[in-house]
Design an enzyme around this catalytic site. Structure first.
Site, short mmCIF file in Angstrom:
data_model
loop_
_atom_site.label_atom_id
_atom_site.label_comp_id
_atom_site.label_asym_id
_atom_site.label_seq_id
_atom_site.Cartn_x
_atom_site.Cartn_y
_atom_site.Cartn_z
N ARG A 211 0.83 -1.18 0.00
CA ARG A 211 0.00 0.00 0.00
C ARG A 211 0.87 1.24 0.00
NH1 ARG A 211 -2.74 3.98 1.94
NH2 ARG A 211 -2.58 4.42 4.14
N ARG B 286 3.73 6.45 -3.36
CA ARG B 286 4.21 7.69 -2.75
C ARG B 286 5.72 7.86 -2.82
NH1 ARG B 286 1.86 9.28 2.90
NH2 ARG B 286 2.29 7.11 3.47
N ARG C 3 0.38 13.15 -9.37
CA ARG C 3 -0.56 13.37 -8.28
C ARG C 3 -0.59 14.85 -7.87
NH1 ARG C 3 -3.23 14.27 -4.69
NH2 ARG C 3 -3.11 13.47 -2.59
N ASP D 118 -9.53 5.65 -1.10
CA ASP D 118 -9.30 5.78 0.34
C ASP D 118 -10.49 5.17 1.08
OD1 ASP D 118 -7.33 7.23 2.32
OD2 ASP D 118 -9.34 7.49 3.12
N TYR E 203 -12.96 7.23 13.10
CA TYR E 203 -12.83 8.55 12.48
C TYR E 203 -14.10 9.39 12.69
CZ TYR E 203 -8.47 7.34 10.09
OH TYR E 203 -7.19 6.99 9.82
#
Ligand code: CP3
Length: 327
Positions: A2, A6, A15, A51, A126
């Protein structure tokens, strides 16, 4: 792996600094961001660029992803009347762009695509906290103080996760992963009472589709035996528990996923390869091991090191002594 993207310059260029939820809503961009790490590393599966909060945003829960912090909810959940804000998800209407991304990705991929959803406990944390939390104090106060309300919240979140996962598989995803990233904050007894039933509803609800179900968590060493009862085919393990120990806790008949420490990947390449080899040795062969990091790739990771990790895994044959990986 995952967030493998990045660490890649081509990913960061494409991005940019834009809002991640906007990027996810653009199928062409999201499809390309999904494909880049697969092309660069030659990994054996892709994970959708999306996400866990996307379905919540899609049903109108105000959520923003704040750079350097994570998801922030504009009106946190505290009372019964907040339940009204968790309406059922209609994936074809609410998440058409995600399904379009999946169709585009699957058309170009020659490895399986993993679809995913947030597990009810992690999403509820959250919603209740209003953002990332270290203590989960409000979440725990609500689950113990108002268990009936809590169970309704996680039950609705289970239905939402199930709806998005089923739609992702119908659009072409070949496996699914349920991310219960923060379950490790719970005691076994709280996990069993307040988190497991809703996760089981999701995982068992996927049973008829016949795709592998992966159940992910972090810091879940004490919960592995319970997690293995939730209905997944594969149980994720982080670096805190060696995979041979984890297998004993999880029991026969399940595959394991993990568990190289993402922080170790910042060490010199030779060290990383040694640690990756230990993971492979501890995993044993049966009944299956998905080599992965114990959590997401850290952005400062050297892509060259990750490429070497992938090569090490691909060249691995059981019985290879540590440090002498067959080529
Ligand atoms: O890491 C996990 O524990 C997996 C589950 C999870 C995801 N998002 C899945 C995901 C969790 C807990 C989140 C919440 C989230 N979203 C956080 C964590 C914050 C916290 O509470 O500590 C953050 C930082 C985000 C925002 C986000 N989502 C970022 C920065 C990224 C990386 C891509 C980018 O453009 O910066 C994502 C993408 C994301 N979240 C993926 C998944 C499976 C997509 C796949 C991938 O990037 O590999």
């Amino acid at each position: 792996m995952r967030q493998a993207g990045r660490s890649l310059p081509e990913y960061r260029r494409l991005r940019g600094d834009g809002d991640i939820l906007d990027a996810i809503a653009k199928p062409e961009l999201a499809a390309e961001l999904t494909l880049q790490p697969v092309r660069r590393y030659g990994v054996d599966a892709a994970i959708l660029f999306s996400d866990i909060v996307v379905p919540l945003a899609a049903i109108g829960v105000g959520v923003e992803i704040v750079t350097g912090r994570g998801p922030v909810i504009d009106r946190p959940f505290r009372k019964y009347e907040d339940l009204r804000r968790l309406r059922p998800l209609e994936p074809e209407a609410d998440l058409a762009y995600v399904l379009e991304t999946i169709r585009m990705v699957v058309g170009e991929l020659n490895v399986p695509l993993i679809g995913f959803a947030g597990a009810p406990f992690t999403l509820a944390s959250y919603l209740v906290e209003g953002g990332p939390s270290r203590t989960f104090a409000r979440t725990k106060a609500l689950m113990h103080g108002e268990p009936e309300l809590w169970h309704q919240v996680v039950d609705r979140l289970a239905d939402i996760a199930l709806a998005t996962l089923r739609a992702q598989v119908k659009a072409g995803a070949s496996a699914i992963q349920l991310f219960d990233s923060w379950a490790g904050a719970l005691s076994p007894s709280d996990y069993e009472t307040f988190a497991l039933p809703a996760s089981r509803k999701v995982l068992e609800g996927m049973g008829d589709l016949g795709v592998p179900r992966i159940h992910f968590g972090v810091g879940t060493g004490e919960l592995l035996a319970l997690m293995s009862e939730a209905g997944a085919d594969v149980v994720g393990v982080d670096w805190r528990v060696p995979l041979d120990v984890a297998r004993r806790r999880i029991g026969a008949g399940k595959a394991v996923q993990g568990n190289l420490d993402p922080a170790v990947c910042l060490a010199p390449a030779g060290v990383v390869i040694e640690e990756a080899t230990k993971v492979l040795q501890d995993a044993g062969g049966e009944p299956g091991h998905i080599f992965n990091l114990g959590h997401g790739v850290l952005p400062e990771t050297d892509p060259g090191v990750l490429a070497q990790v992938v090569e090490t895994v691909h060249n691995w044959r059981p019985g290879t002594p540590s440090g002498e990986v067959a080529g």
